[in-house]
Design an enzyme around this catalytic site. Structure first.
Site, short mmCIF file in Angstrom:
data_model
loop_
_atom_site.label_atom_id
_atom_site.label_comp_id
_atom_site.label_asym_id
_atom_site.label_seq_id
_atom_site.Cartn_x
_atom_site.Cartn_y
_atom_site.Cartn_z
N SER A 9 -29.84 12.25 -15.25
CA SER A 9 -28.78 11.39 -15.41
C SER A 9 -29.21 10.09 -15.68
CB SER A 9 -27.94 11.24 -13.94
OG SER A 9 -28.88 10.78 -13.02
N ALA A 13 -27.30 8.07 -9.89
CA ALA A 13 -26.16 9.01 -9.86
C ALA A 13 -26.37 10.24 -8.92
CB ALA A 13 -26.30 9.97 -11.49
N LYS A 15 -29.46 11.69 -7.99
CA LYS A 15 -30.60 12.54 -8.27
C LYS A 15 -31.36 12.83 -7.09
CE LYS A 15 -32.27 10.01 -11.58
NZ LYS A 15 -31.14 9.17 -11.69
N ASP A 87 -39.14 14.84 -8.23
CA ASP A 87 -38.40 13.58 -8.27
C ASP A 87 -39.17 12.59 -9.30
OD1 ASP A 87 -36.27 11.92 -7.67
OD2 ASP A 87 -37.36 10.57 -6.20
N GLU A 88 -38.43 11.80 -9.86
CA GLU A 88 -38.99 11.17 -10.87
C GLU A 88 -39.88 11.88 -12.12
OE1 GLU A 88 -37.85 8.01 -11.12
OE2 GLU A 88 -37.18 7.92 -8.93
N CYS A 89 -39.19 12.97 -12.49
CA CYS A 89 -39.86 13.87 -13.41
C CYS A 89 -40.07 13.37 -14.78
CB CYS A 89 -39.28 15.44 -13.15
SG CYS A 89 -37.36 14.98 -14.22
N GLN A 90 -39.26 12.22 -14.93
CA GLN A 90 -39.37 11.66 -16.42
C GLN A 90 -40.86 11.12 -16.55
OE1 GLN A 90 -37.46 10.15 -14.05
NE2 GLN A 90 -37.92 8.26 -13.76
N CYS A 147 -16.54 0.01 -15.99
CA CYS A 147 -15.41 0.04 -16.55
C CYS A 147 -14.79 1.55 -16.45
CB CYS A 147 -15.61 0.20 -18.10
SG CYS A 147 -16.51 1.67 -19.03
N CYS A 182 -22.09 2.80 -19.69
CA CYS A 182 -21.46 3.60 -20.58
C CYS A 182 -22.24 3.09 -22.02
CB CYS A 182 -19.92 3.75 -20.73
SG CYS A 182 -19.23 2.17 -21.22
#
Length: 198
Positions: A9, A13, A15, A87-90, A147, A182
């Site tokens: 995400s 969000a 996670k 966690d923080e797998c990026q 928004c 967005c």
């Protein structure tokens, strides 16, 4: 049969909340989980996964040199592991994502990875790139732009609160440094919108 999951995400969000809930669900059934987080993410202390709603858990650390398969195979031999949560797998490397797929395929342990899909420039992180390619299950966790639309982009803010599009890919920070928006508001904030034709 174990699988490799990628929960992704934009920021904020839930996670880490979802990761902690999943770990708790296993533990409540008497199962052993191992929770990992990136060594470089020390926003809430070293070796801690923490959510914005106040949940937290100790975690093992990984960095770019960590051999996850070797570590998990050794742990599993000592005492069976029922689930691995990252966690923080990026921040995983290509090799580490490959090792996690081996944990699933060879050790038959489910691996649940939670992280960002893209950085503030809209580029994939290395870990996210290979998880999107190799995970068995891809699950998008959603958050909301100001928004009301789904937020799927992350803006990095400078000290004055202005959106920036240049700089190091990894700068650890929270709500003071990043905001999820967005695509439309991402482009507006960075001045990337097309001029309307008359």
């Amino acid at each position: 049969m174990a699988q490799l999951y990628f929960y992704y995400s934009a920021m904020n969000a839930g996670k880490s909340t979802a990761l902690l809930q999943s770990s708790y669900n296993y533990q409540e059934r008497g199962m052993r989980t191992l929770v990992f987080t990136a060594e470089i993410d020390n926003r809430h202390g070293v070796g801690i996964v923490s959510s914005r709603i106040g949940l937290s858990s100790p975690a093992l650390l990984f960095n770019r040199q960590t051999s996850l398969f070797e570590l998990l195979e050794k742990e599993h031999r000592t005492q069976p592991v029922d689930c691995v949560l990252i966690d923080e797998c990026q921040f995983l490397t290509r090799e580490q994502v490959n090792e996690l797929s081996d944990v699933v395929d060879q050790l038959d342990i489910p691996v649940l990875c939670y992280g960002l899909r893209t950085d503030f420039r809209g580029d994939l992180f290395s870990g996210s790139h290979y998880l999107l390619a190799w995970a068995d299950k891809l699950i998008e966790l959603k958050t909301v732009c100001h928004c009301g639309r789904k937020a799927n982009c992350v803006l990095r803010l400078d000290a004055q609160g202005n959106a920036v599009h240049e700089g190091e890919q990894v700068v650890i920070g929270g709500n003071e440094s990043y905001v999820s928006v967005c695509r439309k508001h991402y482009k507006i904030a960075l001045g990337l919108t097309r001029k309307e034709s008359v």
